[in-house]
Write a protein that holds these residues in place. Sequence first.
Motif, mmCIF file in Angstrom:
data_model
loop_
_atom_site.group_PDB
_atom_site.id
_atom_site.type_symbol
_atom_site.label_atom_id
_atom_site.label_comp_id
_atom_site.label_asym_id
_atom_site.label_seq_id
_atom_site.Cartn_x
_atom_site.Cartn_y
_atom_site.Cartn_z
ATOM 1 N N ALA A 1 0.834 -1.209 0.000
ATOM 2 C CA ALA A 1 0.000 0.000 0.000
ATOM 3 C C ALA A 1 0.861 1.248 0.000
ATOM 4 C CB ALA A 1 -0.928 -0.018 1.209
ATOM 5 N N ALA A 2 1.958 1.205 0.782
ATOM 6 C CA ALA A 2 2.864 2.356 0.803
ATOM 7 C C ALA A 2 3.496 2.564 -0.563
ATOM 8 C CB ALA A 2 3.937 2.153 1.869
ATOM 9 N N GLY A 3 3.901 1.464 -1.207
ATOM 10 C CA GLY A 3 4.490 1.570 -2.541
ATOM 11 C C GLY A 3 3.518 2.146 -3.539
ATOM 12 N N ARG A 4 2.276 1.673 -3.505
ATOM 13 C CA ARG A 4 1.267 2.202 -4.433
ATOM 14 C C ARG A 4 0.995 3.677 -4.156
ATOM 15 N NH1 ARG A 4 -1.404 -2.821 -3.736
ATOM 16 N NH2 ARG A 4 -2.816 -1.879 -2.218
ATOM 17 N N LEU A 5 0.971 4.014 -2.874
ATOM 18 C CA LEU A 5 0.720 5.412 -2.514
ATOM 19 C C LEU A 5 1.828 6.320 -3.048
ATOM 20 C CD1 LEU A 5 -1.400 6.976 -0.844
ATOM 21 C CD2 LEU A 5 0.163 6.826 1.087
ATOM 22 N N MET A 6 3.070 5.870 -2.884
ATOM 23 C CA MET A 6 4.201 6.676 -3.344
ATOM 24 C C MET A 6 4.178 6.820 -4.872
ATOM 25 S SD MET A 6 8.221 5.736 -2.992
ATOM 26 C CE MET A 6 7.987 4.372 -4.101
ATOM 27 N N TYR A 7 3.907 5.703 -5.539
ATOM 28 C CA TYR A 7 3.913 5.774 -6.992
ATOM 29 C C TYR A 7 2.752 6.620 -7.499
ATOM 30 C CZ TYR A 7 4.539 4.344 -11.801
ATOM 31 O OH TYR A 7 4.777 4.339 -13.149
ATOM 32 N N ARG A 8 1.613 6.530 -6.812
ATOM 33 C CA ARG A 8 0.461 7.345 -7.225
ATOM 34 C C ARG A 8 0.760 8.835 -7.044
ATOM 35 N NH1 ARG A 8 -3.690 4.687 -4.586
ATOM 36 N NH2 ARG A 8 -3.905 3.269 -6.339
ATOM 37 N N PHE A 9 1.511 9.133 -5.978
ATOM 38 C CA PHE A 9 1.926 10.520 -5.765
ATOM 39 C C PHE A 9 2.794 11.006 -6.929
ATOM 40 C CE2 PHE A 9 5.628 12.980 -4.245
ATOM 41 C CZ PHE A 9 5.006 14.174 -3.955
ATOM 42 N N VAL B 1 5.103 -1.810 -9.339
ATOM 43 C CA VAL B 1 4.052 -0.948 -8.784
ATOM 44 C C VAL B 1 3.155 -0.433 -9.899
ATOM 45 C CG1 VAL B 1 3.603 1.163 -7.507
ATOM 46 C CG2 VAL B 1 5.465 -0.323 -6.809
ATOM 47 N N ARG B 2 3.781 -0.058 -11.019
ATOM 48 C CA ARG B 2 2.977 0.443 -12.132
ATOM 49 C C ARG B 2 2.059 -0.654 -12.667
ATOM 50 N NH1 ARG B 2 6.870 1.767 -15.255
ATOM 51 N NH2 ARG B 2 6.782 -0.088 -16.539
ATOM 52 N N ARG B 3 2.606 -1.868 -12.748
ATOM 53 C CA ARG B 3 1.757 -2.973 -13.219
ATOM 54 C C ARG B 3 0.587 -3.196 -12.264
ATOM 55 N NH1 ARG B 3 6.004 -7.666 -15.200
ATOM 56 N NH2 ARG B 3 6.488 -6.736 -17.235
ATOM 57 N N ALA B 4 0.914 -3.155 -10.956
ATOM 58 C CA ALA B 4 -0.175 -3.356 -9.979
ATOM 59 C C ALA B 4 -1.230 -2.260 -10.089
ATOM 60 C CB ALA B 4 0.408 -3.384 -8.563
ATOM 61 N N LEU B 5 -0.743 -1.032 -10.250
ATOM 62 C CA LEU B 5 -1.700 0.077 -10.375
ATOM 63 C C LEU B 5 -2.518 -0.035 -11.658
ATOM 64 C CD1 LEU B 5 0.261 3.185 -9.071
ATOM 65 C CD2 LEU B 5 -1.656 2.021 -8.007
ATOM 66 N N ASP B 6 -1.811 -0.419 -12.757
ATOM 67 C CA ASP B 6 -2.549 -0.576 -14.014
ATOM 68 C C ASP B 6 -3.585 -1.686 -13.905
ATOM 69 O OD1 ASP B 6 -1.121 1.482 -15.071
ATOM 70 O OD2 ASP B 6 0.328 0.206 -16.137
ATOM 71 N N ALA B 7 -3.145 -2.807 -13.255
ATOM 72 C CA ALA B 7 -4.095 -3.911 -13.081
ATOM 73 C C ALA B 7 -5.274 -3.474 -12.218
ATOM 74 C CB ALA B 7 -3.383 -5.108 -12.444
ATOM 75 N N GLU B 8 -4.935 -2.722 -11.169
ATOM 76 C CA GLU B 8 -6.001 -2.241 -10.289
ATOM 77 C C GLU B 8 -6.929 -1.286 -11.041
ATOM 78 O OE1 GLU B 8 -6.286 0.052 -5.957
ATOM 79 O OE2 GLU B 8 -4.364 -0.501 -6.841
#
Lengths: 226, 242
Positions: free
Chosen positions: A54-62, B30-37
């Motif tokens: 979740a922290a990784g996704r949050l950082m990348y989304r930022f 992370v990008r793959r996970a976000l794209d999948a999400e």
Amino acid sequence: MSAEVFTEHVLVWLGPVPLTRTMATSVATSLFLWGALAPVGRAVARTPEGRLAAAGRLMYRFLRNLVTETVGHPSRGLEIFSGSLFLFIAGAALLGQLPGFAPPTTNLAATSALAVLVFLAVPFAGIRARGLSGYFKRYFQPSPLFFPLHLVSELSRTLALALRLFGNMMSGHLIVALIVALVGLLVPVPLMALDLLIGLLQAYIFTILASVYIGAAIRVGEEEGA
Amino acid sequence: MSPALTNFLFEAANFLVLAAVLGWLLFKPVRRALDAEQARHAQETEAARHLREEAEVLAREARAEREAAGREREARRREMLASARNEALQAAEASKRAQVAERQRMEKELQDWRDASASELVDTVGRIAAESVRRLLSAFDGPALDLALVRAACAELDSVPVEARGAALVESARPLDARSRTLLEEALGGGVHERVVGELGAGVRVTTPAGQVDATAVAVARQAARSVNRVRDAHGVSLEGG
């Protein structure tokens, strides 16, 4: 803590090539980031419900939001470039709080290298977005007389990038080093926190500016293409 | 080689390597996970949109069915209301007809009773009148009433064909005296079959196959009553039973 402002402390000479302390701290910073963030990438891939993921996704989304707001749309390369810049500068500021560790961003050569990379990334991204002639054409607009001004503008902002980061990081680290040398370990703790805050802020500013410069080159190309 | 230049070049290379490593180990997964999400979210959004469209279609169908059911219910209600009104009208009509029939029946019963009462009254009046007349004639030594009525009957019998006079039945209020019997035998051309009927008051009633000759006090009274009724019918006045 230690600080060498304008000198390079050479640890060892490998033939004609010197191995300086800044190079060592840069490698240490890179290894630290690698070791700290590789598990985050694995966690995102393997256990997406975990806190690390979740922290990784949050950082990348930022980072993605930052790039999207700057460029107008997601850009994978710019996300990696800007994200690496932010993580490297922030990691260096964080490691700089360790005793005897001088962050590489307190060295003008290191900050200049980062600024030059941004300077090179701007035409790279612009040429990729609008082509060679299309990109360089903007240096001659609205009049060919503006070419020197454009050139000076790009050089000066690159110099400003390098000097701003170097000055802020070096000054904060130097003050903390002086306080530690004068009064001991516990007294400069608030200044160290302030130094860390300044380091994170400079990382954000450097990343934002780099994204704006590169994004401007990309967006101008797309606007003209549209 | 200058340490600053070496440092510069090394920092640039170090950063590029770091960016490549982070891009491979951190940003890519992370990008793959976000794209999948994001793709999953888009798919779920699409599915939700489909579900919403289906729900809207179902809602429209339900609304249409409800409106159709409402219209059908309204039509059925109107139909039932019209049927109920029709039934009520028919019931009212039947009740009215029954009332009229009952009234007519009662009026007929009343009329019959009036007729019976009038007939009885006439008979009684006839007897009383005959008795009064006979007594009056006896007191003044006048002709006998019964004989006078027999003579009247004999005069009437002249209009009856001779062949029909043989089987005649003679009814009288009292037994015939000799004179009356003789007159009747002459008029009938043979024997006389007698029968005494006290209700006749006075006189005789001769019944032949060709008809009846009634010369009794009751017949006179009835004749008088009929005359009175004719007057009543002509002038709207009734003397029978008030």
